[in-house]
Design a protein around this motif. Sequence first.
Motif, PDB file in Angstrom:
ATOM      1  N   GLU A   1       0.834  -1.198   0.000  1.00 57.02           N
ATOM      2  CA  GLU A   1       0.000   0.000   0.000  1.00 57.02           C
ATOM      3  C   GLU A   1       0.870   1.249   0.000  1.00 57.02           C
ATOM      4  O   GLU A   1       1.843   1.333   0.740  1.00 57.02           O
ATOM      5  N   THR A   2       0.540   2.209  -0.839  1.00 54.74           N
ATOM      6  CA  THR A   2       1.269   3.472  -0.883  1.00 54.74           C
ATOM      7  C   THR A   2       0.457   4.537  -0.161  1.00 54.74           C
ATOM      8  O   THR A   2      -0.587   4.977  -0.648  1.00 54.74           O
ATOM      9  N   ASP A   3       0.928   4.938   1.017  1.00 59.78           N
ATOM     10  CA  ASP A   3       0.219   5.918   1.833  1.00 59.78           C
ATOM     11  C   ASP A   3       0.788   7.313   1.628  1.00 59.78           C
ATOM     12  O   ASP A   3       1.980   7.481   1.344  1.00 59.78           O
ATOM     13  N   ALA A   4      -0.047   8.312   1.793  1.00 59.91           N
ATOM     14  CA  ALA A   4       0.378   9.716   1.738  1.00 59.91           C
ATOM     15  C   ALA A   4      -0.225  10.434   2.936  1.00 59.91           C
ATOM     16  O   ALA A   4      -1.429  10.692   2.975  1.00 59.91           O
ATOM     17  N   ASN A   5       0.614  10.728   3.931  1.00 61.28           N
ATOM     18  CA  ASN A   5       0.130  11.419   5.119  1.00 61.28           C
ATOM     19  C   ASN A   5      -0.206  12.870   4.798  1.00 61.28           C
ATOM     20  O   ASN A   5       0.297  13.448   3.830  1.00 61.28           O
ATOM     21  N   THR A   6      -1.042  13.473   5.625  1.00 59.42           N
ATOM     22  CA  THR A   6      -1.442  14.860   5.448  1.00 59.42           C
ATOM     23  C   THR A   6      -0.311  15.789   5.874  1.00 59.42           C
ATOM     24  O   THR A   6       0.151  15.733   7.015  1.00 59.42           O
ATOM     25  N   ALA A   7       0.154  16.643   4.953  1.00 59.15           N
ATOM     26  CA  ALA A   7       1.241  17.582   5.236  1.00 59.15           C
ATOM     27  C   ALA A   7       0.690  19.005   5.182  1.00 59.15           C
ATOM     28  O   ALA A   7       0.083  19.409   4.182  1.00 59.15           O
ATOM     29  N   LEU A   8       0.887  19.767   6.266  1.00 53.84           N
ATOM     30  CA  LEU A   8       0.353  21.118   6.381  1.00 53.84           C
ATOM     31  C   LEU A   8       1.442  22.081   6.835  1.00 53.84           C
ATOM     32  O   LEU A   8       2.452  21.662   7.404  1.00 53.84           O
ATOM     33  N   THR A   9       1.224  23.351   6.609  1.00 57.07           N
ATOM     34  CA  THR A   9       2.113  24.392   7.104  1.00 57.07           C
ATOM     35  C   THR A   9       1.299  25.401   7.893  1.00 57.07           C
ATOM     36  O   THR A   9       0.267  25.891   7.409  1.00 57.07           O
ATOM     37  N   TYR A  10       1.769  25.698   9.101  1.00 56.92           N
ATOM     38  CA  TYR A  10       1.132  26.722   9.933  1.00 56.92           C
ATOM     39  C   TYR A  10       2.030  27.941   9.941  1.00 56.92           C
ATOM     40  O   TYR A  10       3.215  27.865  10.280  1.00 56.92           O
ATOM     41  N   GLN A  11       1.479  29.089   9.541  1.00 53.24           N
ATOM     42  CA  GLN A  11       2.224  30.342   9.532  1.00 53.24           C
ATOM     43  C   GLN A  11       1.707  31.217  10.670  1.00 53.24           C
ATOM     44  O   GLN A  11       0.567  31.688  10.638  1.00 53.24           O
ATOM     45  N   ALA A  12       2.543  31.420  11.684  1.00 53.66           N
ATOM     46  CA  ALA A  12       2.128  32.159  12.867  1.00 53.66           C
ATOM     47  C   ALA A  12       2.107  33.659  12.609  1.00 53.66           C
ATOM     48  O   ALA A  12       2.949  34.193  11.878  1.00 53.66           O
ATOM     49  N   LEU A  13       1.136  34.330  13.225  1.00 54.41           N
ATOM     50  CA  LEU A  13       0.995  35.775  13.138  1.00 54.41           C
ATOM     51  C   LEU A  13       0.978  36.362  14.548  1.00 54.41           C
ATOM     52  O   LEU A  13       0.806  35.640  15.538  1.00 54.41           O
ATOM     53  N   THR A  14       1.125  37.665  14.652  1.00 61.41           N
ATOM     54  CA  THR A  14       1.007  38.342  15.934  1.00 61.41           C
ATOM     55  C   THR A  14      -0.409  38.150  16.470  1.00 61.41           C
ATOM     56  O   THR A  14      -1.379  38.235  15.707  1.00 61.41           O
ATOM     57  N   PRO A  15      -0.579  37.880  17.765  1.00 53.84           N
ATOM     58  CA  PRO A  15      -1.931  37.721  18.309  1.00 53.84           C
ATOM     59  C   PRO A  15      -2.802  38.930  18.026  1.00 53.84           C
ATOM     60  O   PRO A  15      -2.332  40.081  18.054  1.00 53.84           O
ATOM     61  N   ALA A  16      -4.077  38.687  17.725  1.00 56.16           N
ATOM     62  CA  ALA A  16      -5.001  39.793  17.456  1.00 56.16           C
ATOM     63  C   ALA A  16      -5.143  40.688  18.682  1.00 56.16           C
ATOM     64  O   ALA A  16      -5.293  41.902  18.556  1.00 56.16           O
ATOM     65  N   ASP A  17      -5.092  40.091  19.867  1.00 56.91           N
ATOM     66  CA  ASP A  17      -5.094  40.820  21.128  1.00 56.91           C
ATOM     67  C   ASP A  17      -3.636  40.971  21.561  1.00 56.91           C
ATOM     68  O   ASP A  17      -2.986  39.993  21.929  1.00 56.91           O
ATOM     69  N   ASN A  18      -3.099  42.186  21.515  1.00 57.69           N
ATOM     70  CA  ASN A  18      -1.666  42.356  21.770  1.00 57.69           C
ATOM     71  C   ASN A  18      -1.273  42.199  23.226  1.00 57.69           C
ATOM     72  O   ASN A  18      -0.098  42.323  23.565  1.00 57.69           O
ATOM     73  N   THR A  19      -2.249  41.928  24.099  1.00 59.08           N
ATOM     74  CA  THR A  19      -1.902  41.603  25.489  1.00 59.08           C
ATOM     75  C   THR A  19      -1.550  40.121  25.636  1.00 59.08           C
ATOM     76  O   THR A  19      -0.981  39.718  26.644  1.00 59.08           O
ATOM     77  N   ILE A  20      -1.896  39.318  24.643  1.00 54.40           N
ATOM     78  CA  ILE A  20      -1.593  37.889  24.656  1.00 54.40           C
ATOM     79  C   ILE A  20      -0.139  37.676  24.257  1.00 54.40           C
ATOM     80  O   ILE A  20       0.340  38.253  23.276  1.00 54.40           O
ATOM     81  N   PHE A  21       0.565  36.855  25.008  1.00 55.39           N
ATOM     82  CA  PHE A  21       1.968  36.520  24.735  1.00 55.39           C
ATOM     83  C   PHE A  21       2.853  37.768  24.684  1.00 55.39           C
ATOM     84  O   PHE A  21       3.877  37.779  23.992  1.00 55.39           O
ATOM     85  N   ASN A  22       2.449  38.843  25.356  1.00 54.80           N
ATOM     86  CA  ASN A  22       3.194  40.110  25.287  1.00 54.80           C
ATOM     87  C   ASN A  22       3.355  40.601  23.850  1.00 54.80           C
ATOM     88  O   ASN A  22       4.341  41.260  23.501  1.00 54.80           O
ATOM     89  N   GLY A  23       2.360  40.258  23.012  1.00 47.89           N
ATOM     90  CA  GLY A  23       2.389  40.687  21.617  1.00 47.89           C
ATOM     91  C   GLY A  23       3.273  39.860  20.711  1.00 47.89           C
ATOM     92  O   GLY A  23       3.392  40.159  19.523  1.00 47.89           O
ATOM     93  N   GLU A  24       3.878  38.793  21.252  1.00 53.54           N
ATOM     94  CA  GLU A  24       4.724  37.914  20.443  1.00 53.54           C
ATOM     95  C   GLU A  24       3.889  36.793  19.833  1.00 53.54           C
ATOM     96  O   GLU A  24       2.853  36.403  20.381  1.00 53.54           O
TER      97      GLU A  24
ATOM     98  N   MET B   1      -3.399  28.369  30.447  1.00 50.07           N
ATOM     99  CA  MET B   1      -2.679  28.247  29.187  1.00 50.07           C
ATOM    100  C   MET B   1      -3.660  28.063  28.035  1.00 50.07           C
ATOM    101  O   MET B   1      -3.552  28.743  26.994  1.00 50.07           O
ATOM    102  N   LEU B   2      -4.628  27.166  28.205  1.00 46.25           N
ATOM    103  CA  LEU B   2      -5.605  26.917  27.148  1.00 46.25           C
ATOM    104  C   LEU B   2      -6.435  28.165  26.860  1.00 46.25           C
ATOM    105  O   LEU B   2      -6.720  28.482  25.700  1.00 46.25           O
ATOM    106  N   ALA B   3      -6.818  28.889  27.904  1.00 46.90           N
ATOM    107  CA  ALA B   3      -7.608  30.099  27.717  1.00 46.90           C
ATOM    108  C   ALA B   3      -6.805  31.175  26.991  1.00 46.90           C
ATOM    109  O   ALA B   3      -7.347  31.944  26.191  1.00 46.90           O
ATOM    110  N   GLU B   4      -5.497  31.232  27.259  1.00 51.58           N
ATOM    111  CA  GLU B   4      -4.653  32.227  26.619  1.00 51.58           C
ATOM    112  C   GLU B   4      -4.445  31.913  25.139  1.00 51.58           C
ATOM    113  O   GLU B   4      -4.550  32.791  24.284  1.00 51.58           O
ATOM    114  N   VAL B   5      -4.138  30.661  24.845  1.00 52.44           N
ATOM    115  CA  VAL B   5      -3.903  30.267  23.449  1.00 52.44           C
ATOM    116  C   VAL B   5      -5.188  30.346  22.636  1.00 52.44           C
ATOM    117  O   VAL B   5      -5.200  30.861  21.508  1.00 52.44           O
TER     118      VAL B   5
END
Length: 228
Positions: free
Chosen positions: A148-171, A188-192
């Motif tokens: 069987e020839t399998d092809a796993n799902t390959a994705l790219t996540y491009q991170a951006l500055t948080p919309a709320d600049n108080t999150i992660f100190n704007g990083e 942690m979950l609430a922040e992310v």
Amino acid sequence: MSTHGIKDVTFGLVDANGKLLTSDAGVGTNGIYLVDGDEEGATTATVSGLEAEGTVAYANDEAKRVSNGQAQPQVALEFLDIDFDELQKLKGYIQDAANGGWTRQLPKPHVAMLLHFRSYTNIDMYEGFANGQLIETGSSHATDNNAETDANTALTYQALTPADNTIFNGEPYKIWMSQDAGFDKAKMLAEVFGGYSATTGGSTTGSTTGSTTGSTTGSTTGGTTPGK
């Protein structure tokens, strides 16, 4: 610190203000989707672009100053499998109610993501991204033969500055270790994930680019317990 393995990856959709989208506007259970269903899960998550080399400025024949630019994190992801409907919503694809099938819609949705892995001493560690885009640049198919020839799902996540600049100190990126003083998984979950709560979910206000007419029967296995 050196690490081993990858425990899981969790996604959520947030609005333009960084608030978690739930119900039909969101993904998974209470707005977050832990990729951990039957035969589903992450195989690799390679993070790059956390920092770039600084630019050295000279004076009096000496290196006097270093200027540091913005971080531009990017994550190369591979999954053994991931729920089809949930993936389309995360990529910003909408379902054609009349003719079937899914097509991309711009602007793409705001995606939050949390990676969970461990140190060599089995301490839980997390890398969080409160805002970004998830893209699938291509797909690969090859014939089956005596194997069987399998092809796993390959994705790219491009991170951006948080919309709320108080999150992660704007990083765009934050890292946690579970044994750190003051570590609180719920915080942690609430922040992310823009105010996520395991019992109530987050805000359903704000806009989303995904269609709410598509199927919402995707896997929600473990949706409320990321980082198990």
